[in-house]
Design a protein around this motif. Structure first.
Motif, PDB file in Angstrom:
ATOM      1  N   VAL A 125       9.078  10.492  -3.897  1.00 38.65           N
ATOM      2  CA  VAL A 125       8.422  11.641  -3.279  1.00 38.65           C
ATOM      3  C   VAL A 125       7.106  11.833  -4.015  1.00 38.65           C
ATOM      4  N   CYS A 126       6.068  12.184  -3.266  1.00 38.60           N
ATOM      5  CA  CYS A 126       4.733  12.316  -3.840  1.00 38.60           C
ATOM      6  C   CYS A 126       4.094  13.604  -3.346  1.00 38.60           C
ATOM      7  N   ALA A 127       3.481  14.332  -4.275  1.00 39.64           N
ATOM      8  CA  ALA A 127       2.703  15.523  -3.926  1.00 39.64           C
ATOM      9  C   ALA A 127       1.242  15.241  -4.256  1.00 39.64           C
ATOM     10  N   ILE A 128       0.367  15.550  -3.308  1.00 37.26           N
ATOM     11  CA  ILE A 128      -1.073  15.359  -3.470  1.00 37.26           C
ATOM     12  C   ILE A 128      -1.742  16.731  -3.457  1.00 37.26           C
ATOM     13  N   SER A 129      -2.497  17.024  -4.499  1.00 35.48           N
ATOM     14  CA  SER A 129      -3.237  18.288  -4.498  1.00 35.48           C
ATOM     15  C   SER A 129      -4.493  18.130  -3.649  1.00 35.48           C
ATOM     16  N   ILE A 188      -4.737   5.558  -6.113  1.00 31.58           N
ATOM     17  CA  ILE A 188      -3.313   5.583  -5.770  1.00 31.58           C
ATOM     18  C   ILE A 188      -2.843   4.258  -5.155  1.00 31.58           C
ATOM     19  N   ASN A 189      -3.738   3.525  -4.501  1.00 26.06           N
ATOM     20  CA  ASN A 189      -3.377   2.237  -3.907  1.00 26.06           C
ATOM     21  C   ASN A 189      -3.827   1.045  -4.747  1.00 26.06           C
ATOM     22  N   LYS A 190      -4.535   1.283  -5.819  1.00 26.60           N
ATOM     23  CA  LYS A 190      -5.187   0.199  -6.549  1.00 26.60           C
ATOM     24  C   LYS A 190      -4.292  -0.540  -7.541  1.00 26.60           C
ATOM     25  N   ILE A 219       5.375  11.709   1.342  1.00 26.25           N
ATOM     26  CA  ILE A 219       4.100  12.058   0.733  1.00 26.25           C
ATOM     27  C   ILE A 219       3.662  13.352   1.385  1.00 26.25           C
ATOM     28  N   HIS A 220       3.381  14.351   0.565  1.00 24.29           N
ATOM     29  CA  HIS A 220       2.987  15.637   1.135  1.00 24.29           C
ATOM     30  C   HIS A 220       1.870  16.277   0.326  1.00 24.29           C
ATOM     31  N   MET A 227       0.844  -1.183   0.000  1.00 29.48           N
ATOM     32  CA  MET A 227       0.000   0.000   0.000  1.00 29.48           C
ATOM     33  C   MET A 227       0.888   1.244   0.000  1.00 29.48           C
ATOM     34  N   PHE A 228       0.573   2.146  -0.864  1.00 28.54           N
ATOM     35  CA  PHE A 228       1.340   3.379  -0.983  1.00 28.54           C
ATOM     36  C   PHE A 228       1.085   4.301   0.209  1.00 28.54           C
ATOM     37  N   ILE A 229      -0.201   4.514   0.529  1.00 33.31           N
ATOM     38  CA  ILE A 229      -0.598   5.302   1.702  1.00 33.31           C
ATOM     39  C   ILE A 229      -1.987   4.854   2.138  1.00 33.31           C
ATOM     40  N   ASP A 230      -2.193   4.776   3.426  1.00 36.95           N
ATOM     41  CA  ASP A 230      -3.498   4.429   3.966  1.00 36.95           C
ATOM     42  C   ASP A 230      -4.523   5.474   3.524  1.00 36.95           C
ATOM     43  N   ASP A 231      -5.672   5.014   3.022  1.00 35.10           N
ATOM     44  CA  ASP A 231      -6.697   5.931   2.506  1.00 35.10           C
ATOM     45  C   ASP A 231      -7.191   6.910   3.570  1.00 35.10           C
ATOM     46  N   ASP A 232      -7.404   6.425   4.794  1.00 34.63           N
ATOM     47  CA  ASP A 232      -7.883   7.306   5.873  1.00 34.63           C
ATOM     48  C   ASP A 232      -6.829   8.359   6.217  1.00 34.63           C
ATOM     49  N   LEU A 233      -5.575   7.952   6.250  1.00 37.08           N
ATOM     50  CA  LEU A 233      -4.491   8.893   6.532  1.00 37.08           C
ATOM     51  C   LEU A 233      -4.403   9.952   5.439  1.00 37.08           C
ATOM     52  N   LEU A 234      -4.542   9.532   4.193  1.00 36.25           N
ATOM     53  CA  LEU A 234      -4.510  10.480   3.076  1.00 36.25           C
ATOM     54  C   LEU A 234      -5.638  11.503   3.208  1.00 36.25           C
ATOM     55  N   ARG A 235      -6.841  11.039   3.506  1.00 43.51           N
ATOM     56  CA  ARG A 235      -7.968  11.972   3.671  1.00 43.51           C
ATOM     57  C   ARG A 235      -7.733  12.921   4.849  1.00 43.51           C
ATOM     58  N   GLU A 236      -7.144  12.395   5.930  1.00 46.03           N
ATOM     59  CA  GLU A 236      -6.905  13.226   7.120  1.00 46.03           C
ATOM     60  C   GLU A 236      -5.889  14.335   6.848  1.00 46.03           C
ATOM     61  N   ILE A 237      -4.778  14.003   6.173  1.00 44.65           N
ATOM     62  CA  ILE A 237      -3.790  15.063   5.919  1.00 44.65           C
ATOM     63  C   ILE A 237      -4.347  16.102   4.947  1.00 44.65           C
ATOM     64  N   CYS A 238      -5.208  15.674   4.035  1.00 45.11           N
ATOM     65  CA  CYS A 238      -5.827  16.632   3.112  1.00 45.11           C
ATOM     66  C   CYS A 238      -6.818  17.529   3.846  1.00 45.11           C
ATOM     67  N   ASN A 239      -7.529  16.974   4.807  1.00 44.35           N
ATOM     68  CA  ASN A 239      -8.430  17.777   5.618  1.00 44.35           C
ATOM     69  C   ASN A 239      -7.649  18.807   6.431  1.00 44.35           C
ATOM     70  N   ILE A 240      -6.545  18.394   7.035  1.00 49.29           N
ATOM     71  CA  ILE A 240      -5.706  19.319   7.809  1.00 49.29           C
ATOM     72  C   ILE A 240      -5.193  20.436   6.897  1.00 49.29           C
TER      73      ILE A 240
END
Length: 143
Positions: A87-91, A121-123, A61-62, A1-14
């Motif tokens: 390194v990964c950037a997420i908009s 991203i994880n699929k 991942i940022h 897994m590249f990044i946990d889906d819940d963690l990804l949503r949480e950092i985007c919310n922050i």
């Protein structure tokens, strides 16, 4: 897994709430090693410089609060200097992950992969494909 889906949503919310970048340092086993909340254009992590020719076994991942996932020159330099696996950037748009760019060193050049929808991203085994490309998968190495 590249990044946990819940963690990804949480950092985007922050990022959406604060307007600041959030950066994660993750090892090859998927363990979260460090988290940093930066400012509108950067976030810093404590990553040791790479030694010699070997990669250091970490990915960063940022988030990009401006809604653009394009990796900056600073992102690419950080990838090379720290000898990261990638390194990964997420908009971030409307508080949610939108798209991403992932870069990794391939020989003497940097390869960049665009993920047009972070739902996938994880699929597709992205991290495994990066490891294969980098020729760092070894049956005797525990990731």
């Amino acid at each position: 897994m590249f990044i946990d889906d819940d963690l990804l949503r949480e950092i985007c919310n922050i990022t959406s709430v604060t307007g600041y970048e959030v950066a994660l340092l993750i090892d090859r086993k998927g363990n979260l090693i460090d988290v940093s909340v930066g400012d509108k254009s950067s976030a810093s992590l404590q990553v040791k410089d790479g030694d010699g020719r070997r990669l250091n076994g970490f990915r960063v991942i940022h988030t990009h609060p401006n809604g653009n996932s394009e990796l900056s020159n600073m992102d690419i330099s950080f990838l090379k200097n720290k000898k990261l696996d990638c390194v990964c950037a997420i908009s971030v748009r409307d508080g949610k992950p939108y798209d991403g760019q992932i870069a990794f060193v391939s020989g003497e050049s940097v390869s960049i992969v665009k993920c047009h929808n972070t739902d996938y991203i994880n699929k597709f085994g992205l991290i495994e494909k990066i490891f294969e490309r980098l020729e760092i998968i070894d049956a005797n190495v525990d990731y």
